[in-house]
Design a protein around this motif. Structure first.
Motif, PDB file in Angstrom:
ATOM      1  N   HIS A 189      29.585  46.489  49.512  1.00  0.00           N
ATOM      2  CA  HIS A 189      29.977  46.264  48.123  1.00  0.00           C
ATOM      3  C   HIS A 189      30.564  47.552  47.589  1.00  0.00           C
ATOM      4  O   HIS A 189      29.930  48.599  47.667  1.00  0.00           O
ATOM      5  N   ILE A 190      31.753  47.484  47.054  1.00  0.00           N
ATOM      6  CA  ILE A 190      32.380  48.713  46.594  1.00  0.00           C
ATOM      7  C   ILE A 190      32.287  48.874  45.087  1.00  0.00           C
ATOM      8  O   ILE A 190      31.978  49.950  44.592  1.00  0.00           O
ATOM      9  N   GLY A 191      32.492  47.817  44.349  1.00  0.00           N
ATOM     10  CA  GLY A 191      32.339  47.938  42.900  1.00  0.00           C
ATOM     11  C   GLY A 191      33.267  47.028  42.134  1.00  0.00           C
ATOM     12  O   GLY A 191      33.988  46.219  42.704  1.00  0.00           O
ATOM     13  N   LEU A 192      33.237  47.174  40.829  1.00  0.00           N
ATOM     14  CA  LEU A 192      34.028  46.319  39.946  1.00  0.00           C
ATOM     15  C   LEU A 192      35.488  46.769  39.944  1.00  0.00           C
ATOM     16  O   LEU A 192      35.777  47.958  39.816  1.00  0.00           O
ATOM     17  N   VAL A 193      36.386  45.821  40.090  1.00  0.00           N
ATOM     18  CA  VAL A 193      37.809  46.119  39.921  1.00  0.00           C
ATOM     19  C   VAL A 193      38.367  45.211  38.838  1.00  0.00           C
ATOM     20  O   VAL A 193      37.857  44.122  38.607  1.00  0.00           O
ATOM     21  N   GLN A 194      39.397  45.676  38.172  1.00  0.00           N
ATOM     22  CA  GLN A 194      39.940  44.898  37.065  1.00  0.00           C
ATOM     23  C   GLN A 194      41.434  45.096  36.930  1.00  0.00           C
ATOM     24  O   GLN A 194      41.998  46.060  37.448  1.00  0.00           O
ATOM     25  N   GLY A 195      42.058  44.173  36.254  1.00  0.00           N
ATOM     26  CA  GLY A 195      43.480  44.281  35.960  1.00  0.00           C
ATOM     27  C   GLY A 195      43.754  43.579  34.653  1.00  0.00           C
ATOM     28  O   GLY A 195      43.118  42.575  34.353  1.00  0.00           O
ATOM     29  N   SER A 196      44.653  44.121  33.850  1.00  0.00           N
ATOM     30  CA  SER A 196      44.953  43.449  32.585  1.00  0.00           C
ATOM     31  C   SER A 196      46.438  43.502  32.300  1.00  0.00           C
ATOM     32  O   SER A 196      47.176  44.288  32.896  1.00  0.00           O
ATOM     33  N   ILE A 222      45.510  39.133  20.641  1.00  0.00           N
ATOM     34  CA  ILE A 222      45.301  40.363  19.883  1.00  0.00           C
ATOM     35  C   ILE A 222      46.243  40.476  18.690  1.00  0.00           C
ATOM     36  O   ILE A 222      46.004  41.210  17.781  1.00  0.00           O
ATOM     37  N   ALA A 223      47.329  39.716  18.692  1.00  0.00           N
ATOM     38  CA  ALA A 223      48.222  39.673  17.532  1.00  0.00           C
ATOM     39  C   ALA A 223      48.933  38.333  17.589  1.00  0.00           C
ATOM     40  O   ALA A 223      48.830  37.636  18.592  1.00  0.00           O
ATOM     41  N   ALA A 224      49.665  37.974  16.528  1.00  0.00           N
ATOM     42  CA  ALA A 224      50.392  36.709  16.532  1.00  0.00           C
ATOM     43  C   ALA A 224      51.382  36.707  17.683  1.00  0.00           C
ATOM     44  O   ALA A 224      52.242  37.572  17.778  1.00  0.00           O
ATOM     45  N   GLY A 225      51.232  35.768  18.604  1.00  0.00           N
ATOM     46  CA  GLY A 225      52.179  35.649  19.706  1.00  0.00           C
ATOM     47  C   GLY A 225      51.981  36.629  20.840  1.00  0.00           C
ATOM     48  O   GLY A 225      52.806  36.716  21.721  1.00  0.00           O
ATOM     49  N   ALA A 226      50.900  37.388  20.824  1.00  0.00           N
ATOM     50  CA  ALA A 226      50.620  38.291  21.944  1.00  0.00           C
ATOM     51  C   ALA A 226      49.217  38.027  22.450  1.00  0.00           C
ATOM     52  O   ALA A 226      48.293  37.818  21.670  1.00  0.00           O
ATOM     53  N   ALA A 227      49.072  38.017  23.765  1.00  0.00           N
ATOM     54  CA  ALA A 227      47.758  37.741  24.322  1.00  0.00           C
ATOM     55  C   ALA A 227      47.444  38.731  25.432  1.00  0.00           C
ATOM     56  O   ALA A 227      48.352  39.212  26.126  1.00  0.00           O
ATOM     57  N   GLU A 228      46.195  39.079  25.567  1.00  0.00           N
ATOM     58  CA  GLU A 228      45.773  39.927  26.659  1.00  0.00           C
ATOM     59  C   GLU A 228      45.080  39.078  27.706  1.00  0.00           C
ATOM     60  O   GLU A 228      44.211  38.270  27.385  1.00  0.00           O
ATOM     61  N   ILE A 229      45.509  39.256  28.939  1.00  0.00           N
ATOM     62  CA  ILE A 229      44.877  38.577  30.060  1.00  0.00           C
ATOM     63  C   ILE A 229      44.107  39.635  30.830  1.00  0.00           C
ATOM     64  O   ILE A 229      44.634  40.714  31.123  1.00  0.00           O
ATOM     65  N   PHE A 230      42.869  39.342  31.133  1.00  0.00           N
ATOM     66  CA  PHE A 230      42.020  40.292  31.815  1.00  0.00           C
ATOM     67  C   PHE A 230      41.411  39.590  33.028  1.00  0.00           C
ATOM     68  O   PHE A 230      40.906  38.487  32.905  1.00  0.00           O
ATOM     69  N   VAL A 231      41.529  40.211  34.174  1.00  0.00           N
ATOM     70  CA  VAL A 231      40.966  39.646  35.402  1.00  0.00           C
ATOM     71  C   VAL A 231      40.023  40.681  35.996  1.00  0.00           C
ATOM     72  O   VAL A 231      40.368  41.855  36.069  1.00  0.00           O
ATOM     73  N   TYR A 232      38.844  40.246  36.400  1.00  0.00           N
ATOM     74  CA  TYR A 232      37.924  41.208  37.005  1.00  0.00           C
ATOM     75  C   TYR A 232      37.131  40.573  38.123  1.00  0.00           C
ATOM     76  O   TYR A 232      36.982  39.354  38.181  1.00  0.00           O
ATOM     77  N   GLY A 233      36.652  41.385  39.015  1.00  0.00           N
ATOM     78  CA  GLY A 233      35.886  40.864  40.139  1.00  0.00           C
ATOM     79  C   GLY A 233      35.196  41.997  40.890  1.00  0.00           C
ATOM     80  O   GLY A 233      35.340  43.165  40.531  1.00  0.00           O
ATOM     81  N   THR A 234      34.471  41.633  41.922  1.00  0.00           N
ATOM     82  CA  THR A 234      33.763  42.620  42.726  1.00  0.00           C
ATOM     83  C   THR A 234      34.561  42.899  43.997  1.00  0.00           C
ATOM     84  O   THR A 234      34.851  41.984  44.755  1.00  0.00           O
ATOM     85  N   ALA A 235      34.889  44.173  44.203  1.00  0.00           N
ATOM     86  CA  ALA A 235      35.602  44.539  45.426  1.00  0.00           C
ATOM     87  C   ALA A 235      34.587  44.707  46.551  1.00  0.00           C
ATOM     88  O   ALA A 235      33.574  45.377  46.387  1.00  0.00           O
ATOM     89  N   VAL A 236      34.861  44.050  47.674  1.00  0.00           N
ATOM     90  CA  VAL A 236      33.945  44.132  48.818  1.00  0.00           C
ATOM     91  C   VAL A 236      34.739  44.326  50.101  1.00  0.00           C
ATOM     92  O   VAL A 236      35.956  44.140  50.139  1.00  0.00           O
ATOM     93  N   GLU A 237      34.005  44.713  51.123  1.00  0.00           N
ATOM     94  CA  GLU A 237      34.611  44.757  52.435  1.00  0.00           C
ATOM     95  C   GLU A 237      33.937  43.686  53.271  1.00  0.00           C
ATOM     96  O   GLU A 237      32.710  43.644  53.350  1.00  0.00           O
ATOM     97  N   VAL A 238      34.723  42.798  53.854  1.00  0.00           N
ATOM     98  CA  VAL A 238      34.133  41.755  54.693  1.00  0.00           C
ATOM     99  C   VAL A 238      34.511  42.002  56.148  1.00  0.00           C
ATOM    100  O   VAL A 238      35.567  42.551  56.455  1.00  0.00           O
ATOM    101  N   ALA A 239      33.599  41.587  57.000  1.00  0.00           N
ATOM    102  CA  ALA A 239      33.872  41.716  58.432  1.00  0.00           C
ATOM    103  C   ALA A 239      34.794  40.572  58.842  1.00  0.00           C
ATOM    104  O   ALA A 239      34.636  39.444  58.382  1.00  0.00           O
ATOM    105  N   ASP A 240      35.763  40.853  59.674  1.00  0.00           N
ATOM    106  CA  ASP A 240      36.644  39.800  60.157  1.00  0.00           C
ATOM    107  C   ASP A 240      35.863  38.863  61.055  1.00  0.00           C
ATOM    108  O   ASP A 240      35.161  39.303  61.961  1.00  0.00           O
ATOM    109  N   HIS A 241      35.971  37.559  60.783  1.00  0.00           N
ATOM    110  CA  HIS A 241      35.287  36.615  61.671  1.00  0.00           C
ATOM    111  C   HIS A 241      36.181  36.336  62.876  1.00  0.00           C
ATOM    112  O   HIS A 241      37.368  36.611  62.862  1.00  0.00           O
ATOM    113  N   GLU A 242      35.623  35.819  63.877  1.00  0.00           N
ATOM    114  CA  GLU A 242      36.248  35.499  65.162  1.00  0.00           C
ATOM    115  C   GLU A 242      36.491  36.743  66.023  1.00  0.00           C
ATOM    116  O   GLU A 242      36.597  37.845  65.543  1.00  0.00           O
TER     117      GLU A 242
END
Lengths: 152, 107
Positions: free
Chosen positions: B17-24, B87-107
């Motif tokens: 588990h690496i931590g929280l990542v975000q983008g807006s 946040i204002a008339a006709g303007a919107a903020e989009i925020f995306v967030y999640g947990t950054a992880v490292e997964v082992a490749d299957h197969e």
């Protein structure tokens, strides 16, 4: 006086065209819901397939829609606000928005041959427009896409 | 890069588990579009311009999140959530967030 006339015209336009557009939209929603009925979208956090889940890929799928209220609905909602109670004009607006967003999510999952969509979440936001109602609904979930080619 | 709104992966193992990542992304439409939307408020119906706008800015926000995840050495982002605020008339903020992880490749 002229203000009142303009107001009445807007109200009438909203009532007639708004109602017509809503009926048309609902009809198309019902039609597409039937088409996409075979693709289940569920809110459960785990895939429902259990043990017989074969090799698969997963993909985040989304669907969004911004939908506006009409002049008549906004006025009616303002009236209801005085007395309180169920704001039915906005209930139907939100219902249409949610169903449309879900359908768009489903059709984007259908385009990649998904078998299930699970962990579906809804998110609603108000898009501010000088006191008029416009809402955005986003539906997103994880699509499960079976991969056949692994089987030898 | 795997992006998922699940908290786990059915057939892959999370090794770190690496931590929280975000983008807006904050976007607005030009005045002409806003006027069209004002008209639509009389008749009702979908505001296609805004639907596209929010869709595009959601993609952009997701890209920014993915970039951040890559820069810290993750190969998957799990439990992704979206959030919107106007946040204002006709303007919107989009925020995306999640947990950054490292997964082992299957197969």
């Amino acid at each position: 006086m002229s203000n009142l006339i303009v107001f009445c015209i807007l109200l009438l336009l909203g009532l007639v065209i708004g109602k017509f557009a809503e009926k048309k939209h609902l009809k198309s929603i019902v039609k597409r819901e039937h088409q996409l009925n075979a693709l289940p979208a569920i809110a459960s956090r785990y895939p429902p397939t259990g043990e017989n889940v074969g090799p698969h890929q997963q993909l985040l799928v989304t669907g969004n829609v911004v939908i506006a209220s009409d002049y008549f609905k906004t006025f009616l909602a303002g009236l209801i606000n005085i007395f309180g109670g169920r704001v039915t004009p906005f209930e139907s607006l939100l219902d249409r928005g949610r169903r449309e967003a879900l359908l768009r999510m489903k059709s984007s999952a259908n385009a990649v041959n998904a078998e299930y969509i699970f962990n579906v979440k809804y998110q609603t936001a108000t898009i501010q427009q000088k006191g008029n109602g416009a809402i955005e609904v986003l539906a997103y979930g994880t699509a499960l896409i079976p991969t056949q080619q692994v089987k030898a | 890069m795997l992006i998922s709104n699940l908290e786990f992966l059915p057939d892959q193992k999370v090794i770190r588990h690496i931590g929280l990542v975000q983008g807006s992304s904050v976007r607005s439409k030009h005045v002409g579009r806003d006027m069209m939307a004002g008209l639509k408020n009389i008749f009702g119906g979908e505001l296609k311009g805004y639907t596209e706008l929010l869709h595009d800015s959601r993609i952009e926000a997701t890209e920014r999140m993915v970039e951040q995840a890559k820069s810290i050495g993750a190969n998957a982002v799990l439990n992704v959530r979206f959030s919107t605020s106007s946040i204002a008339a006709g303007a919107a903020e989009i925020f995306v967030y999640g947990t950054a992880v490292e997964v082992a490749d299957h197969e």
